[in-house]
Design a protein around this motif. Structure first.
Motif: not given
Length: 540
Positions: A173, A177, A227, A231
């Motif tokens: 993640c 990101e 992402y 996530s």
């Protein structure tokens, strides 16, 4: 990337260290419980060995007491005094004390034999059963405990897996990101650059730049999608990790707070209750022996309180009346028809008897005074002697001092002082005894002298009194006869009857001149003579 990786390694290292410590604790818990079981087994073995040895000692002691009691009891049973006193069902008080001591010894022998049997037949098997129960329950409890530890470690392993999964997804993640932010920055740069160049550039260049901008937008969308996907995975992994973390902590807390305590209780199941029952049997047996001994000692104490010299003397003299009863009196043995069996105060001997009587009376008074003084001294000496004999010269508590090491010097000095005091008391007692026996001998001699003088005095007084009465009667008779002859009267019939009776029966019969008659009988004879009844009888 490097800055994100280092904390993860530290947290993983902390977990490994913590799990290692937990494993060590769990192993030590098992060892501790096993050690407690081994300690209790050793305790039970020591107690069993102690009770076995104590049972042997009690049995040996019982047999020794029985032999000791039988030895002296058989000696008593074979004695003549035992049969004579037992037949009459009353014992001399010292003998009764001796019987009580022997009976108490026999009872103590039986009690210690019973105590040995309780140890051997009840307590030792009970301890063996407790040991078997401990081993069986410890094995089962250990199996349950090991299973609980395995389940706990399994949860910890799952927690480690969940943590690693969470860290992996969280790392993905973070990477996605980062890439998304890079793409967004590139998109912002290109968007600004395209807007500046669009106003001044031809139409062909404008289309080319727009195509490049679309590629950047598609990259941003792709990175955003990646992402969001990472996530979501990270959130899901974090949730699982947190759930497992809370579950593990709750289980660890439950295991340490509840399970360990319950496992120990399971291992201890019934141990203290069984030990309590066993030791209460031990206490009851010991208290029963103590109560029996106390009861025997109370019987002995009662016999000691009933020691009675006067009662024992009376019993002995009653039982042997053939020995202590006074023998028959010596009777007068007349020589060749001499019928005079009493002391007579003949006229020629009268003055001599009176003089002798007076001398004896004087000696008797003097001897009475002297003997009375001796008796007073004798009583005072006897009381002093009894006080010496009855004095408390020994405190039995001194013999049961628990501390001998610290009081050795004091006890040595105390023993020396006690021996010196005892020697002085014994010497004083012997001196008082010698003085008492001397006075006692003098008292007996004086009382014997008084008895002899009293017997002589009484006999002389009786002879002198009878002589005086006889002289008075003869004088009166002579005066009466002289008056009767001068007046011409004959002798009264009552006088002639008495004279005739005395002549016929006086020498073989106890008459009024030998033994004084009772006043009632004299009155009866007088009344009969007055009625004329005895005149005919006496004539017959």
């Amino acid at each position: 990337m490097a800055s994100h990786g280092k904390p993860r390694r530290d947290r993983g290292s902390d977990y490994e260290s913590q799990i290692k410590e937990i494993r060590i604790q769990l192993v030590e818990q098992v060892k501790c419980i096993d050690g407690q079981v081994d300690f209790r087994q050793q305790l039970l073995q020591d107690m069993s060995e102690f009770l076995r040895r104590k049972a042997e000692i009690n049995l040996e002691y019982s047999r020794s007491l029985e032999k000791l009691s039988d030895r002296f009891s058989s000696k008593i049973r074979n004695s003549k005094e035992h049969h004579s006193f037992r037949k009459e069902q009353h014992l001399l008080s010292p003998v009764n004390c001796w019987y009580m001591i022997l009976n108490q010894t026999r009872q103590e022998s039986r009690d210690h034999a019973s105590l040995s049997d309780v140890y051997t037949s009840h307590l030792i098997p009970r301890l063996a059963h407790i040991g078997e129960d401990i081993t069986r329950l410890a094995k089962k409890s250990k199996e349950v405990g090991v299973q609980q530890q395995e389940d706990l470690l399994k949860l910890v392993s799952e927690l480690q897996g969940a943590m690693k999964t969470y860290q992996l997804y969280h790392n993905d993640c973070l990477n996605s990101e980062h890439k998304l932010k890079e793409a967004e920055k590139q998109e912002e740069k290109r968007t600004g650059r395209v807007s500046e160049q669009t106003a001044s550039s031809p139409v062909a260049d404008r289309g080319q730049r727009r195509s490049s901008l679309k590629k950047t937008e598609r990259l941003v969308e792709k990175r955003l999608k990646k992402y969001l996907e990472n996530s979501q995975k990270c959130s899901k992994a974090r949730n699982e990790y947190l759930i497992n973390l809370n579950t593990v902590n709750a289980n660890i807390n439950n295991y340490y707070i509840n399970d360990v305590s319950d496992l120990i209780d399971c291992c201890d199941l019934g141990f203290h209750l069984s030990m309590g029952k066993t030791l209460r049997i031990y206490l009851q047996a010991e208290e029963r022996v103590q109560a029996s001994r106390q009861q025997g000692l109370q019987s002995i104490e009662g016999a000691v309180d009933n020691l009675d010299a006067q009662a024992d003397k009376n019993k002995m003299m009653e039982m042997r009346s053939d020995v202590f009863c006074p023998p028959p009196r010596f009777e007068f043995q007349p020589h060749e028809g001499d019928e005079v069996s009493e002391v007579r105060s003949e006229p020629l001997l009268h003055q001599e008897l009176v003089t002798r009587f007076q001398h004896i009376q004087s000696r008797l008074s003097s001897e009475n005074l002297e003997t009375e003084e001796v008796n007073k001294t004798l009583k005072a000496t006897l009381q002093a002697l009894l006080d010496i004999i009855g004095a408390d010269d020994f405190d039995v508590l001194d013999a049961f001092q628990s501390s001998q090491s610290t009081e050795s010097l004091k006890s040595t000095g105390s023993d020396t002082s006690s021996k010196t005091s005892t020697a002085k008391r014994r010497a004083n007692q012997q001196d008082t005894e010698n003085f008492y026996v001397t006075k006692f001998q003098k008292y007996l001699a004086g009382r014997s002298t008084i008895c002899k003088l009293q017997a002589k005095r009484d006999q002389l007084k009786e002879a002198i009194d009878k002589a005086a009465i006889s002289e008075s009667n003869v004088s009166g008779r002579r005066r009466y006869l002289s008056r009767a002859q001068s007046s011409g009267e004959s002798i009264p019939r009552v006088v002639s009857s008495c004279i005739r009776f005395i002549n016929l029966h006086g020498l073989q019969h106890e008459g009024i001149f030998r033994v004084p008659g009772s006043q009632a009988q004299v009155n009866e004879i007088r009344s009969a003579f007055e009625k004329g009844e005895y005149i005919i009888y006496l004539n017959i």
